[in-house]
Scaffold this motif. Sequence first.
Motif, PDB file in Angstrom:
ATOM      1  N   ALA A 167       0.850  -1.201   0.000  1.00  0.00           N
ATOM      2  CA  ALA A 167       0.000   0.000   0.000  1.00  0.00           C
ATOM      3  C   ALA A 167       0.879   1.241   0.000  1.00  0.00           C
ATOM      4  O   ALA A 167       1.219   1.780   1.049  1.00  0.00           O
ATOM      5  N   SER A 168       1.260   1.678  -1.205  1.00  0.00           N
ATOM      6  CA  SER A 168       2.073   2.892  -1.314  1.00  0.00           C
ATOM      7  C   SER A 168       1.759   3.549  -2.647  1.00  0.00           C
ATOM      8  O   SER A 168       1.211   2.904  -3.542  1.00  0.00           O
ATOM      9  N   SER A 199       2.609   1.991  -5.925  1.00  0.00           N
ATOM     10  CA  SER A 199       1.805   0.884  -6.442  1.00  0.00           C
ATOM     11  C   SER A 199       0.689   1.345  -7.362  1.00  0.00           C
ATOM     12  O   SER A 199       0.023   0.530  -7.992  1.00  0.00           O
ATOM     13  N   ALA A 246      -7.593   2.946  -5.032  1.00  0.00           N
ATOM     14  CA  ALA A 246      -6.288   2.517  -4.519  1.00  0.00           C
ATOM     15  C   ALA A 246      -5.648   3.658  -3.718  1.00  0.00           C
ATOM     16  O   ALA A 246      -5.109   3.447  -2.621  1.00  0.00           O
ATOM     17  N   ILE A 303      -7.210   3.850  -0.375  1.00  0.00           N
ATOM     18  CA  ILE A 303      -6.770   2.809   0.567  1.00  0.00           C
ATOM     19  C   ILE A 303      -5.387   3.154   1.138  1.00  0.00           C
ATOM     20  O   ILE A 303      -5.154   3.053   2.337  1.00  0.00           O
ATOM     21  N   VAL A 304      -4.506   3.625   0.257  1.00  0.00           N
ATOM     22  CA  VAL A 304      -3.148   3.973   0.696  1.00  0.00           C
ATOM     23  C   VAL A 304      -3.184   5.140   1.686  1.00  0.00           C
ATOM     24  O   VAL A 304      -2.589   5.087   2.764  1.00  0.00           O
ATOM     25  N   TYR A 337      -4.858   2.760   5.137  1.00  0.00           N
ATOM     26  CA  TYR A 337      -3.678   2.417   5.943  1.00  0.00           C
ATOM     27  C   TYR A 337      -3.029   3.649   6.577  1.00  0.00           C
ATOM     28  O   TYR A 337      -2.131   3.529   7.388  1.00  0.00           O
ATOM     29  N   GLU A 362      -0.911  -4.100   2.670  1.00  0.00           N
ATOM     30  CA  GLU A 362      -0.940  -4.737   1.360  1.00  0.00           C
ATOM     31  C   GLU A 362      -2.323  -4.567   0.751  1.00  0.00           C
ATOM     32  O   GLU A 362      -3.327  -4.565   1.460  1.00  0.00           O
ATOM     33  N   ILE A 363      -2.334  -4.467  -0.544  1.00  0.00           N
ATOM     34  CA  ILE A 363      -3.606  -4.410  -1.266  1.00  0.00           C
ATOM     35  C   ILE A 363      -3.621  -5.567  -2.262  1.00  0.00           C
ATOM     36  O   ILE A 363      -2.623  -5.799  -2.957  1.00  0.00           O
ATOM     37  N   ASP A 419      -8.240  -5.151   1.239  1.00  0.00           N
ATOM     38  CA  ASP A 419      -7.149  -4.689   2.092  1.00  0.00           C
ATOM     39  C   ASP A 419      -7.475  -4.978   3.534  1.00  0.00           C
ATOM     40  O   ASP A 419      -8.630  -5.234   3.876  1.00  0.00           O
ATOM     41  N   ALA A 450      -6.723  -2.884   6.074  1.00  0.00           N
ATOM     42  CA  ALA A 450      -6.746  -1.651   6.862  1.00  0.00           C
ATOM     43  C   ALA A 450      -7.979  -1.699   7.764  1.00  0.00           C
ATOM     44  O   ALA A 450      -8.866  -2.520   7.549  1.00  0.00           O
TER      45      ALA A 450
END
Lengths: 174, 103, 416
Positions: free
Chosen positions: A44-45, A48, A81, A84-85, A89, A95-96, A113, A115
């Motif tokens: 999760a960054s 990605s 995405a 989520i990042v 998180y 991780e996704i 995910d 989170a």
Amino acid sequence: MTFDFTTAEALRTAEASRPAGAAEAAGVAKAPGCGRTNALRIPASVESLEPVSAFVLGLGDRAGLTESSLYRLRLAADELATNIVMHGYRGEPGEITVDGGIDPDEVWVRFQDDAPAFDPRQGMRAPQLDVPLEERPIGGLGVFLAFTAVDTFEYELVAGRNVSTLVMRRPTAD
Amino acid sequence: MAFDVRLRINDKVATIELKGELDASTAGEFHETVGKAAGAGAVELVIRAEQLGYLSSAGLRSLVFARQKMGDGVRIAVVGASEPVARTIRLAGFDHSIDLVDA
Amino acid sequence: MAQTKVLILDERRDVPPGLAKALDAVGAETHTCTPGDVLAASPGRMPAVTALLAHATLSPHTVRSVARRLADEGQQPTVVAYADRDLHLLDGHVRAGSDYLIPPFHPVLVEARLRDCHQHAELNRNMEEVAAHAELLSYERELEIGREIQLGFLPDALPSPDDWHIRVRFRPARTVAGDFYDVFELVNRRRLALVVADVCDKGVGAALFMALIRSLLRHTAEQSGLQNLIAADLMGEEPGWAEHTRAIPVVGATPLLNAVVGTNSYLTRNHIKQGYFATMFFGVLDPVTGNLVYINGGHNPPVLVSGSGAPPVLLQPTGPAVGVMPDCTFSLGYAQISPGDTLFIYTDGVTEARSETGRFFGEDLLLEQLTDAAGRGEELLDHMDGALSEFVGQAEQSDDITMMAVHWRAPAKTAD
């Protein structure tokens, strides 16, 4: 007929981001309906986001989406995405899992995910058109864009995992 | 999917040229450039978007930042945005504050 | 209608042919510019216009920026958005308050619209005045709420121990005040706290600090008052008896010192940057004996007016204003009030009241009026009020005025 495949790039990313042997434990969900399935596991960054886009563009391309539908599916996936990042998180490592598939009448992309439980639709805000831009709260805009870009946007909490699914209808074959 | 941002300032117009894809991973660079443009005292910020292939909300954020930073007397225009990019800007209601201009 | 002068705003300096023709037919003088042309124009270089026709593809924000730029030049053109094809683009402009023009651009229609616009503009200007007035009213309403909240920080009713007569006059110069007063019971109702304070400055900021300082003083005094009593009990002393013999009211002194010193250190620790401070007189009275222990923090000296004709006594400062200096020393002052005496505590709004010619009321006149006054509680305040308003005349009250009279009734004379 169902068969799985993973793009080379996705595989590399997935391999790099998880301990060996954890693949089954993470339990990449089964695809709804029948059709092709792909899977991608990524940290999760923001780095990605590019593989996510590449994944979705590849999937939509194979599904024969129009250019405009393809753009919107990618936009939705990218926003989700990012959400989520950034908000799921909150910058913590995580991780996704992204998978997707092509059904006869639609393309779906699913995000999972671990989170804290977080329904992205809760944070969604339609832009306040009457408020001057410089005074608007900016939060929630990405989810709004994602939500309005696709045909269906679903969220479920499954055994503590956040599962969001985007669905885009395929052009009807005449 | 490379991203490139260039800033030109002449006289009273600041021009930012965008190429490639503007998402959360590339927005930082754009944001910084907007900051520089805002500090230059221009009366107009022109964002050339002819070669911008993709724009997400992360990029829109920087447009809000530009609006906030540049004050009311400054005009902001996005020139030559592709249809999907223009659609995103309109959907977010940013066309009330920013001119969408055909190339 | 005088010749219409029109500024057409378009990114490409393009005017739809129909519109150009219609404007020509009605004899309008037209100038065509891009938004950048107007925004970058040197002062005085823009033509004077009565209508601003903006192409709808420009954002409402840009159109407003241009209109503002023209307003800087003293121009107030009516803003009209026009569209030749994408009529939905007019939405935002209409919502932003612009008028609009759509095809067909028939000369008679265009002329009528421009004339309407002119009238709309007049109406709008009137509406703006009304709106500005309404905004002022709402501001005043908020101040009124502030005033009510502040009144909540003043005591509802003053305690009245036997034979004591305590009265207050409180007149803010504005809706909200920096002055405040408080009277409350301490140490199981055996002592009475008397506070009159003046927070520097006036208005809302002073009012906020008034609320803070008043609460700190009262809270600390009430808390430490009890502790003090408990301590005295634990030591096996009968506090009442001890005080009477020593003639120094120690029981009241602890809450007093704690309150003032605690408030001073709180303010200097947390709020020194805001620069607010208060001058205050804080006295603790034993209503049974008339003993008064007090701290005067940089405040106008209260006046102890004798009931027996002795000269008045001024209770001079025993320390600096509260909230100015950390770790400063506040000493205790003592005074004895006898039956028939009155303690008059006030804020500088009294001595600094100005006459129409600009003279101050001043301490001399204050003392003179106090000794002349026949009455002692309410009557004394009435007397001072009268003297003040006579002195001030038509001049505006410039500072908050607070006066407190604490009178110990003389024992009724026996009939024989």
